[in-house]
Scaffold this motif. Sequence first.
Motif, PDB file in Angstrom:
ATOM      1  N   MET A   1       0.843  -1.228   0.079  1.00 27.71           N
ATOM      2  CA  MET A   1      -0.021  -0.061  -0.021  1.00 27.71           C
ATOM      3  C   MET A   1       1.001   1.308  -0.012  1.00 27.71           C
ATOM      4  N   GLN A   2       1.990   1.186   0.723  1.00 32.79           N
ATOM      5  CA  GLN A   2       2.772   2.322   0.756  1.00 32.79           C
ATOM      6  C   GLN A   2       3.492   2.704  -0.517  1.00 32.79           C
ATOM      7  N   MET A   3       3.769   1.490  -0.990  1.00 33.48           N
ATOM      8  CA  MET A   3       4.446   1.908  -2.474  1.00 33.48           C
ATOM      9  C   MET A   3       3.518   2.233  -3.375  1.00 33.48           C
ATOM     10  N   LYS A   4       2.203   1.856  -3.438  1.00 31.69           N
ATOM     11  CA  LYS A   4       1.295   2.666  -4.540  1.00 31.69           C
ATOM     12  C   LYS A   4       0.902   4.112  -4.118  1.00 31.69           C
ATOM     13  N   GLU A   5       0.922   4.605  -2.986  1.00 30.82           N
ATOM     14  CA  GLU A   5       0.727   5.888  -2.411  1.00 30.82           C
ATOM     15  C   GLU A   5       1.950   6.719  -2.938  1.00 30.82           C
ATOM     16  N   PHE A   6       3.252   6.139  -2.840  1.00 33.22           N
ATOM     17  CA  PHE A   6       4.469   6.573  -3.059  1.00 33.22           C
ATOM     18  C   PHE A   6       4.555   6.961  -4.578  1.00 33.22           C
ATOM     19  N   LEU A   7       4.256   6.116  -5.288  1.00 34.39           N
ATOM     20  CA  LEU A   7       3.892   6.178  -6.832  1.00 34.39           C
ATOM     21  C   LEU A   7       3.287   7.297  -7.408  1.00 34.39           C
ATOM     22  N   LYS A   8       1.924   7.408  -6.663  1.00 35.08           N
ATOM     23  CA  LYS A   8       0.865   8.408  -7.221  1.00 35.08           C
ATOM     24  C   LYS A   8       1.393   9.673  -6.565  1.00 35.08           C
ATOM     25  N   ASN A   9       2.135   9.842  -5.558  1.00 35.00           N
ATOM     26  CA  ASN A   9       2.565  11.273  -5.212  1.00 35.00           C
ATOM     27  C   ASN A   9       3.778  11.775  -5.983  1.00 35.00           C
ATOM     28  N   SER A  10       4.596  10.488  -6.480  1.00 34.01           N
ATOM     29  CA  SER A  10       5.740  10.790  -7.240  1.00 34.01           C
ATOM     30  C   SER A  10       5.379  11.299  -8.645  1.00 34.01           C
ATOM     31  N   ILE A  11       4.091  10.754  -9.387  1.00 31.08           N
ATOM     32  CA  ILE A  11       3.731  11.248 -10.578  1.00 31.08           C
ATOM     33  C   ILE A  11       2.903  12.416 -10.653  1.00 31.08           C
ATOM     34  N   ARG A  12       2.261  12.889  -9.379  1.00 31.17           N
ATOM     35  CA  ARG A  12       1.652  14.184  -9.227  1.00 31.17           C
ATOM     36  C   ARG A  12       2.805  15.305  -9.158  1.00 31.17           C
ATOM     37  N   VAL A  13       3.759  15.060  -8.260  1.00 30.75           N
ATOM     38  CA  VAL A  13       4.963  15.909  -8.286  1.00 30.75           C
ATOM     39  C   VAL A  13       5.471  16.201  -9.509  1.00 30.75           C
ATOM     40  N   THR A  14       5.752  14.987 -10.303  1.00 32.91           N
ATOM     41  CA  THR A  14       6.402  15.143 -11.701  1.00 32.91           C
ATOM     42  C   THR A  14       5.367  15.876 -12.431  1.00 32.91           C
ATOM     43  N   LEU A  15       4.197  15.666 -12.598  1.00 32.97           N
ATOM     44  CA  LEU A  15       3.261  16.383 -13.479  1.00 32.97           C
ATOM     45  C   LEU A  15       3.238  17.770 -13.087  1.00 32.97           C
ATOM     46  N   ILE A  16       3.162  18.103 -11.872  1.00 34.39           N
ATOM     47  CA  ILE A  16       2.856  19.641 -11.503  1.00 34.39           C
ATOM     48  C   ILE A  16       4.348  20.345 -11.836  1.00 34.39           C
ATOM     49  N   THR A  17       5.422  19.626 -11.582  1.00 35.28           N
ATOM     50  CA  THR A  17       6.713  20.244 -12.150  1.00 35.28           C
ATOM     51  C   THR A  17       6.860  20.476 -13.540  1.00 35.28           C
ATOM     52  N   VAL A  18       6.417  19.499 -14.303  1.00 34.03           N
ATOM     53  CA  VAL A  18       6.628  19.586 -15.870  1.00 34.03           C
ATOM     54  C   VAL A  18       5.507  20.686 -16.241  1.00 34.03           C
ATOM     55  N   VAL A  19       4.539  20.874 -15.594  1.00 33.65           N
ATOM     56  CA  VAL A  19       3.580  22.020 -15.951  1.00 33.65           C
ATOM     57  C   VAL A  19       3.903  23.385 -15.591  1.00 33.65           C
ATOM     58  N   LEU A  20       4.671  23.530 -14.458  1.00 30.25           N
ATOM     59  CA  LEU A  20       5.208  24.758 -14.002  1.00 30.25           C
ATOM     60  C   LEU A  20       6.212  25.111 -15.025  1.00 30.25           C
ATOM     61  N   ILE A  21       7.130  24.190 -15.442  1.00 28.90           N
ATOM     62  CA  ILE A  21       8.214  24.376 -16.229  1.00 28.90           C
ATOM     63  C   ILE A  21       7.678  24.889 -17.560  1.00 28.90           C
ATOM     64  N   VAL A  22       6.720  24.412 -18.025  1.00 30.88           N
ATOM     65  CA  VAL A  22       6.202  24.884 -19.272  1.00 30.88           C
ATOM     66  C   VAL A  22       5.641  26.114 -19.267  1.00 30.88           C
ATOM     67  N   CYS A  23       4.777  26.437 -18.087  1.00 35.19           N
ATOM     68  CA  CYS A  23       4.213  27.841 -18.069  1.00 35.19           C
ATOM     69  C   CYS A  23       5.176  28.949 -17.769  1.00 35.19           C
TER      70      CYS A  23
END
Length: 148
Positions: A1-23
Amino acid sequence: MQMKEFLKNSIRVTLITVVLIVCWEVFLRTFAPQLSENIYNNGISLSTADSQLGTLLAPKAMNIQFNREFYPDYKIEYRINEQGFRDEAVYDRRKSPNTLRILLLGDSFVFGIGNQYPKIWPVIFENSLRSRGYPVEVIKAGIYGYDT
């Protein structure tokens, strides 16, 4: 369960970072474009077409690149010698006896794009060897826009 939550959070952080860089990139390109101007000596471009190599530096060409609006201190002068190199020296076909001749081939890194001639690494390399007493000629045959 912890690994699944970790992966979700990692994907969120990555997506937010990419969106901010593009903006940020869109904002900078819109409101602070890096426009540079070029002045060509007699309308001659620094490069000329070549059927075998694609591009060569045009002998005796000169270009001054600058950006008045955002970087008033930015002014780079490119001079190509009569042999088609960004070099102050003109070399004889035959080198002097007891002189080591080094040919530097490469792209914009060897050409020294964005730098004044005395501050490009081939010149620093040549001056370093000469200051140590080595009789050397370093032919700077880099051409911007080339690839490995």
